[in-house]
Motif scaffolding. Structure first.
Motif, PDB file in Angstrom:
ATOM      1  N   GLU A 188      41.707  32.864  36.500  1.00 36.55           N
ATOM      2  CA  GLU A 188      41.428  31.919  35.426  1.00 36.55           C
ATOM      3  C   GLU A 188      40.078  32.292  34.806  1.00 36.55           C
ATOM      4  N   PRO A 189      39.751  31.706  33.654  1.00 42.84           N
ATOM      5  CA  PRO A 189      38.431  31.992  33.065  1.00 42.84           C
ATOM      6  C   PRO A 189      37.301  31.608  34.028  1.00 42.84           C
ATOM      7  N   VAL A 190      36.287  32.444  34.047  1.00 51.77           N
ATOM      8  CA  VAL A 190      35.148  32.262  34.949  1.00 51.77           C
ATOM      9  C   VAL A 190      34.080  31.445  34.245  1.00 51.77           C
ATOM     10  N   ARG A 191      33.494  30.505  34.990  1.00 49.98           N
ATOM     11  CA  ARG A 191      32.380  29.727  34.457  1.00 49.98           C
ATOM     12  C   ARG A 191      31.059  30.224  35.020  1.00 49.98           C
ATOM     13  N   LEU A 192      30.890  30.133  36.334  1.00 46.76           N
ATOM     14  CA  LEU A 192      29.603  30.514  36.905  1.00 46.76           C
ATOM     15  C   LEU A 192      29.735  31.266  38.230  1.00 46.76           C
ATOM     16  N   HIS A 193      30.427  30.703  39.197  1.00 45.39           N
ATOM     17  CA  HIS A 193      30.534  31.305  40.529  1.00 45.39           C
ATOM     18  C   HIS A 193      31.792  32.161  40.613  1.00 45.39           C
ATOM     19  N   THR A 194      31.623  33.418  41.013  1.00 46.44           N
ATOM     20  CA  THR A 194      32.748  34.350  41.012  1.00 46.44           C
ATOM     21  C   THR A 194      32.912  35.055  42.347  1.00 46.44           C
ATOM     22  N   VAL A 195      34.117  35.559  42.553  1.00 42.03           N
ATOM     23  CA  VAL A 195      34.419  36.400  43.697  1.00 42.03           C
ATOM     24  C   VAL A 195      35.312  37.525  43.204  1.00 42.03           C
ATOM     25  N   GLU A 196      35.061  38.736  43.691  1.00 37.33           N
ATOM     26  CA  GLU A 196      35.879  39.880  43.300  1.00 37.33           C
ATOM     27  C   GLU A 196      36.894  40.164  44.403  1.00 37.33           C
ATOM     28  N   ILE A 197      38.164  40.207  43.987  1.00 38.97           N
ATOM     29  CA  ILE A 197      39.254  40.494  44.909  1.00 38.97           C
ATOM     30  C   ILE A 197      40.127  41.576  44.281  1.00 38.97           C
ATOM     31  N   LYS A 198      40.163  42.732  44.924  1.00 42.20           N
ATOM     32  CA  LYS A 198      40.971  43.862  44.447  1.00 42.20           C
ATOM     33  C   LYS A 198      40.717  44.158  42.967  1.00 42.20           C
ATOM     34  N   TYR A 221      37.567  36.317  40.020  1.00 41.01           N
ATOM     35  CA  TYR A 221      38.133  34.970  40.039  1.00 41.01           C
ATOM     36  C   TYR A 221      37.015  33.935  40.155  1.00 41.01           C
ATOM     37  N   PRO A 222      37.250  32.725  39.661  1.00 38.24           N
ATOM     38  CA  PRO A 222      36.351  31.620  39.993  1.00 38.24           C
ATOM     39  C   PRO A 222      36.507  31.305  41.491  1.00 38.24           C
ATOM     40  N   VAL A 223      35.405  31.040  42.176  1.00 33.38           N
ATOM     41  CA  VAL A 223      35.483  30.796  43.614  1.00 33.38           C
ATOM     42  C   VAL A 223      36.347  29.582  43.946  1.00 33.38           C
ATOM     43  N   LYS A 224      36.309  28.557  43.102  1.00 34.62           N
ATOM     44  CA  LYS A 224      37.098  27.355  43.390  1.00 34.62           C
ATOM     45  C   LYS A 224      38.596  27.631  43.251  1.00 34.62           C
ATOM     46  N   GLN A 225      38.988  28.519  42.338  1.00 35.37           N
ATOM     47  CA  GLN A 225      40.397  28.877  42.210  1.00 35.37           C
ATOM     48  C   GLN A 225      40.888  29.511  43.507  1.00 35.37           C
ATOM     49  N   ASP A 258      38.105  18.361  45.733  1.00 40.22           N
ATOM     50  CA  ASP A 258      37.797  18.085  47.136  1.00 40.22           C
ATOM     51  C   ASP A 258      36.636  18.896  47.702  1.00 40.22           C
ATOM     52  N   PHE A 259      36.086  19.839  46.928  1.00 39.50           N
ATOM     53  CA  PHE A 259      34.982  20.663  47.414  1.00 39.50           C
ATOM     54  C   PHE A 259      34.168  21.173  46.233  1.00 39.50           C
ATOM     55  N   THR A 260      32.965  21.624  46.514  1.00 48.80           N
ATOM     56  CA  THR A 260      32.080  22.116  45.461  1.00 48.80           C
ATOM     57  C   THR A 260      32.174  23.640  45.330  1.00 48.80           C
ATOM     58  N   SER A 261      31.690  24.130  44.204  1.00 52.89           N
ATOM     59  CA  SER A 261      31.615  25.583  44.010  1.00 52.89           C
ATOM     60  C   SER A 261      30.697  26.209  45.052  1.00 52.89           C
ATOM     61  N   HIS A 262      29.625  25.502  45.393  1.00 55.93           N
ATOM     62  CA  HIS A 262      28.692  26.018  46.396  1.00 55.93           C
ATOM     63  C   HIS A 262      29.395  26.195  47.743  1.00 55.93           C
ATOM     64  N   GLN A 263      30.213  25.218  48.145  1.00 55.32           N
ATOM     65  CA  GLN A 263      30.951  25.338  49.410  1.00 55.32           C
ATOM     66  C   GLN A 263      31.915  26.525  49.364  1.00 55.32           C
ATOM     67  N   ALA A 264      32.634  26.652  48.250  1.00 57.32           N
ATOM     68  CA  ALA A 264      33.581  27.762  48.094  1.00 57.32           C
ATOM     69  C   ALA A 264      32.847  29.101  48.151  1.00 57.32           C
ATOM     70  N   HIS A 265      31.717  29.184  47.472  1.00 57.85           N
ATOM     71  CA  HIS A 265      30.901  30.397  47.441  1.00 57.85           C
ATOM     72  C   HIS A 265      30.483  30.786  48.859  1.00 57.85           C
TER      73      HIS A 265
END
Length: 82
Positions: free
Chosen positions: A27-37, A41-45, A57-64
């Motif tokens: 999905e479109p990225v806002r601030l927190h990202t993770v690279e997979i292959k 991606y957005p970390v919350k996705q 149910d959780f924050t971007s910081h927790q996902a990060h």
């Protein structure tokens, strides 16, 4: 790795996340990202997809933190202005 999120216990490995995200469109990225292959991606996705939790149910910081602890490349991306 085991962790608790929104009062529920989870046990995930990096390999499980890679498998569960296979074929999922980023999905479109806002601030927190993770690279997979080579996809960003957005970390919350990612955390929502692999845990079946609502993103509310959780924050971007927790996902990060979870994804970083699993050894995935996470970053804080500044939004680009047009």
């Amino acid at each position: 790795m085991e962790f608790t999120l929104s009062g529920k216990r989870f046990s995930l490995t990096q390999e499980e996340i890679l498998r569960k995200m296979h074929g999922v469109e980023p999905e479109p990225v806002r601030l927190h990202t993770v690279e997979i292959k080579d996809r960003v991606y957005p970390v919350k996705q990612v955390v929502s997809t692999v845990t079946n939790l609502s993103r509310a149910d959780f924050t971007s910081h927790q996902a990060h933190q979870i994804l970083r602890r699993l050894g995935l490349p996470v970053a804080h991306e500044a939004p680009t202005k047009v």
